[in-house]
Design a protein around this motif. Structure first.
Motif, PDB file in Angstrom:
ATOM      1  N   GLN A 103      26.504 -17.490 -61.486  1.00 53.74           N
ATOM      2  CA  GLN A 103      26.216 -18.732 -62.204  1.00 53.74           C
ATOM      3  C   GLN A 103      26.369 -19.898 -61.237  1.00 53.74           C
ATOM      4  O   GLN A 103      27.372 -19.999 -60.518  1.00 53.74           O
ATOM      5  CB  GLN A 103      27.167 -18.912 -63.396  1.00 53.74           C
ATOM      6  N   LEU A 104      25.357 -20.776 -61.221  1.00 53.68           N
ATOM      7  CA  LEU A 104      25.366 -21.950 -60.358  1.00 53.68           C
ATOM      8  C   LEU A 104      25.295 -23.195 -61.218  1.00 53.68           C
ATOM      9  O   LEU A 104      24.721 -23.175 -62.311  1.00 53.68           O
ATOM     10  CB  LEU A 104      24.173 -21.929 -59.391  1.00 53.68           C
ATOM     11  N   GLY A 105      25.869 -24.295 -60.713  1.00 52.46           N
ATOM     12  CA  GLY A 105      25.821 -25.526 -61.487  1.00 52.46           C
ATOM     13  C   GLY A 105      26.490 -26.686 -60.794  1.00 52.46           C
ATOM     14  O   GLY A 105      26.808 -26.645 -59.605  1.00 52.46           O
ATOM     15  N   GLY A 106      26.697 -27.734 -61.570  1.00 54.63           N
ATOM     16  CA  GLY A 106      27.357 -28.933 -61.068  1.00 54.63           C
ATOM     17  C   GLY A 106      28.386 -29.427 -62.066  1.00 54.63           C
ATOM     18  O   GLY A 106      28.322 -29.125 -63.258  1.00 54.63           O
ATOM     19  N   SER A 107      29.334 -30.199 -61.569  1.00 52.65           N
ATOM     20  CA  SER A 107      30.433 -30.680 -62.412  1.00 52.65           C
ATOM     21  C   SER A 107      30.726 -32.143 -62.139  1.00 52.65           C
ATOM     22  O   SER A 107      30.621 -32.614 -60.996  1.00 52.65           O
ATOM     23  CB  SER A 107      31.713 -29.872 -62.165  1.00 52.65           C
ATOM     24  N   LEU A 108      31.087 -32.850 -63.183  1.00 50.67           N
ATOM     25  CA  LEU A 108      31.691 -34.168 -63.079  1.00 50.67           C
ATOM     26  C   LEU A 108      33.159 -34.001 -63.426  1.00 50.67           C
ATOM     27  O   LEU A 108      33.495 -33.347 -64.426  1.00 50.67           O
ATOM     28  CB  LEU A 108      31.028 -35.153 -64.041  1.00 50.67           C
ATOM     29  N   HIS A 109      34.044 -34.580 -62.596  1.00 51.07           N
ATOM     30  CA  HIS A 109      35.461 -34.400 -62.900  1.00 51.07           C
ATOM     31  C   HIS A 109      36.213 -35.726 -62.809  1.00 51.07           C
ATOM     32  O   HIS A 109      35.805 -36.661 -62.114  1.00 51.07           O
ATOM     33  CB  HIS A 109      36.106 -33.334 -62.013  1.00 51.07           C
ATOM     34  N   ALA A 110      37.296 -35.778 -63.545  1.00 50.90           N
ATOM     35  CA  ALA A 110      38.176 -36.949 -63.551  1.00 50.90           C
ATOM     36  C   ALA A 110      39.605 -36.452 -63.681  1.00 50.90           C
ATOM     37  O   ALA A 110      39.869 -35.429 -64.314  1.00 50.90           O
ATOM     38  CB  ALA A 110      37.827 -37.892 -64.708  1.00 50.90           C
ATOM     39  N   GLY A 111      40.522 -37.175 -63.064  1.00 53.76           N
ATOM     40  CA  GLY A 111      41.914 -36.750 -63.125  1.00 53.76           C
ATOM     41  C   GLY A 111      42.832 -37.825 -62.569  1.00 53.76           C
ATOM     42  O   GLY A 111      42.437 -38.974 -62.349  1.00 53.76           O
ATOM     43  N   TYR A 112      44.074 -37.413 -62.325  1.00 60.81           N
ATOM     44  CA  TYR A 112      45.066 -38.338 -61.776  1.00 60.81           C
ATOM     45  C   TYR A 112      45.936 -37.594 -60.784  1.00 60.81           C
ATOM     46  O   TYR A 112      46.300 -36.431 -60.998  1.00 60.81           O
ATOM     47  CB  TYR A 112      45.939 -38.937 -62.880  1.00 60.81           C
ATOM     48  N   ALA A 113      46.241 -38.284 -59.691  1.00 59.09           N
ATOM     49  CA  ALA A 113      47.075 -37.709 -58.630  1.00 59.09           C
ATOM     50  C   ALA A 113      48.387 -38.470 -58.533  1.00 59.09           C
ATOM     51  O   ALA A 113      48.416 -39.694 -58.651  1.00 59.09           O
ATOM     52  CB  ALA A 113      46.338 -37.760 -57.291  1.00 59.09           C
ATOM     53  N   PHE A 114      49.467 -37.746 -58.283  1.00 61.68           N
ATOM     54  CA  PHE A 114      50.799 -38.342 -58.165  1.00 61.68           C
ATOM     55  C   PHE A 114      51.290 -38.306 -56.722  1.00 61.68           C
ATOM     56  O   PHE A 114      52.486 -38.205 -56.462  1.00 61.68           O
ATOM     57  CB  PHE A 114      51.790 -37.600 -59.080  1.00 61.68           C
ATOM     58  N   TRP A 115      50.351 -38.365 -55.765  1.00 58.28           N
ATOM     59  CA  TRP A 115      50.768 -38.386 -54.345  1.00 58.28           C
ATOM     60  C   TRP A 115      50.740 -39.797 -53.803  1.00 58.28           C
ATOM     61  O   TRP A 115      50.162 -40.692 -54.362  1.00 58.28           O
ATOM     62  CB  TRP A 115      49.908 -37.469 -53.503  1.00 58.28           C
TER      63      TRP A 115
END
Length: 399
Positions: free
Chosen positions: A387-399
């Motif tokens: 399976q091939l595709g694309g993604s949009l991602h969002a998040g938060y980093a604590f570094w």
């Protein structure tokens, strides 16, 4: 010498003192304000005693031609903080110490009275009651002075080259406040200062900390049940969440949980509503690699785990009772192994992560099977699934 290109994250409203001092020190170093940079690196070391601040202190001292202090900082890192250094840093530190030691000269200083405070280039040296002291100096012109309460300050200039061992300076302080002129044999012509040092890059702050990322994906299957005829080209959606820890600037590890659902119809006009749906629940462990960009960075991941797959078929029988799959399409489930990879870009806005990636999922299909009354266990697919595709991602980093 020891540095690598530094790229720093935007400063948060409330920043860890160690990180704040390190980032300020790097900015001052890049502006060639080396003495102020040393103050910031020393403050960072007081917050977190480790090798990185000492390396940067050594770089700043070397830029000021204070080779003995640079050597002392590196030796301190090797003696007390080897557990925070990797093999390459340790090797580089020892090589730098050896290189700078080859540049040192030894000067014998005789003081009268012996309790006088010795000054090298205006800086006080550790107290001693010895009348004769041997000091290490880098090549160039240096000011050697002495002072004591109730006595007149004395000072001489001396020029040394690397490897000198026979230089001597005698400083006698008098109580009548008459300056003692240096003997003619020790008078030295003052030379112009050495050229400015090359621009160096101190070690960046190593980024560490937890992060969480959610992603919405669009996936295209490149494999279909072997008995399902003329499958349409179609895509499905997936949602995932990843929780991980960044161990250093380029590398992190995370756990991924994802659910994907892909519905595919048939182009057989005799069965216009025939379709099947593949639902996959994946749990895996990934290695995430990142470039050290300040705002933009390239990211990539590779990992794998287990997936629980369930396939169901809808409207596969015609009005006359015929079956598009000739009785070989039944609901099937199974557990399989999968491999995941992604490559993309990420925007870091003070810890808020936004990004896009191209994804691929490669998995076994042997576990997707059902029990047939006549033929026994039937595997639904004849080959591995991609399976091939694309993604949009969002998040938060604590570094």
């Amino acid at each position: 010498m020891l540095g690598v290109a530094a790229q720093l994250s935007p400063v948060h409203a409330q920043v860890e003192p160690y990180r704040q001092h390190m980032e300020n020190g790097i900015k001052l170093f890049q502006d060639r304000n080396y003495r102020a940079a040393i103050v910031e690196f020393e403050a960072a070391y007081n917050e977190k005693p480790k090798a990185s601040p000492l390396f940067n202190i050594a770089l700043a001292e070397k830029a000021l031609f204070n080779y003995p202090k640079a050597i002392a900082a590196l030796e301190r890192a090797l003696a007390h903080h080897r557990d925070t250094m990797d093999e390459a840093d340790e090797k580089t530190a020892r090589s730098a110490i050896e290189e700078m030691r080859a540049l040192l000269a030894h000067v014998t200083v005789e003081l009268s009275p012996p309790t006088a405070t010795l000054l090298i280039d205006g800086e006080e040296q550790p107290p001693s009651s010895a009348a004769t002291r041997v000091v290490e100096l880098g090549p160039g012109v240096h000011r050697i002075g002495a002072r004591a309460d109730g006595h007149r300050t004395a000072e001489q200039s001396v020029t040394v080259a690397s490897g000198d061992r026979d230089k001597k300076v005698k400083l006698t302080l008098t109580q009548d406040r008459v300056a003692v002129a240096p003997p003619a044999s020790q008078a030295v012509t003052t030379l112009p200062p050495p050229p400015p040092p090359p621009k160096l890059a101190p070690l960046p702050v190593s980024r560490q900390g937890y992060y969480v990322i959610g992603a919405a994906s669009l996936l295209w299957p490149l494999g279909h049940p072997k008995a399902f005829p003329e499958p349409e080209t179609n895509s499905g959606g997936a949602g995932s969440i990843r929780v991980g820890y960044r161990v250093n600037t380029p590398a992190a590890f995370d756990v991924m949980l994802q659910y994907a659902n892909i519905a595919t119809g048939s182009q057989d006009r005799a069965y216009p509503n025939a379709s099947y749906t593949l639902g996959s629940t994946r749990l895996g462990l990934n290695v995430r690699l990142m470039t050290p960009g300040q705002t933009w960075r390239f990211v990539g991941s590779i990992g794998g785990g287990l997936t629980y797959d369930a396939v169901r078929f809808d409207s596969i029988k015609g009005p006359d009772g015929s079956d598009i799959c000739e009785g070989m399409c039944e609901r099937a489930t199974g557990v399989n192994a999968f491999v995941f990879s992604e490559v993309g870009v990420e925007l870091d806005l003070g810890g808020v992560l936004l990004g896009f990636s191209l994804d691929s999922y490669f998995q076994s299909s042997r576990g997707i099977s059902y029990r047939h009354e006549e033929y026994g266990d039937i595997t639904l697919y004849s080959s591995v699934l991609l399976q091939l595709g694309g993604s949009l991602h969002a998040g938060y980093a604590f570094w």
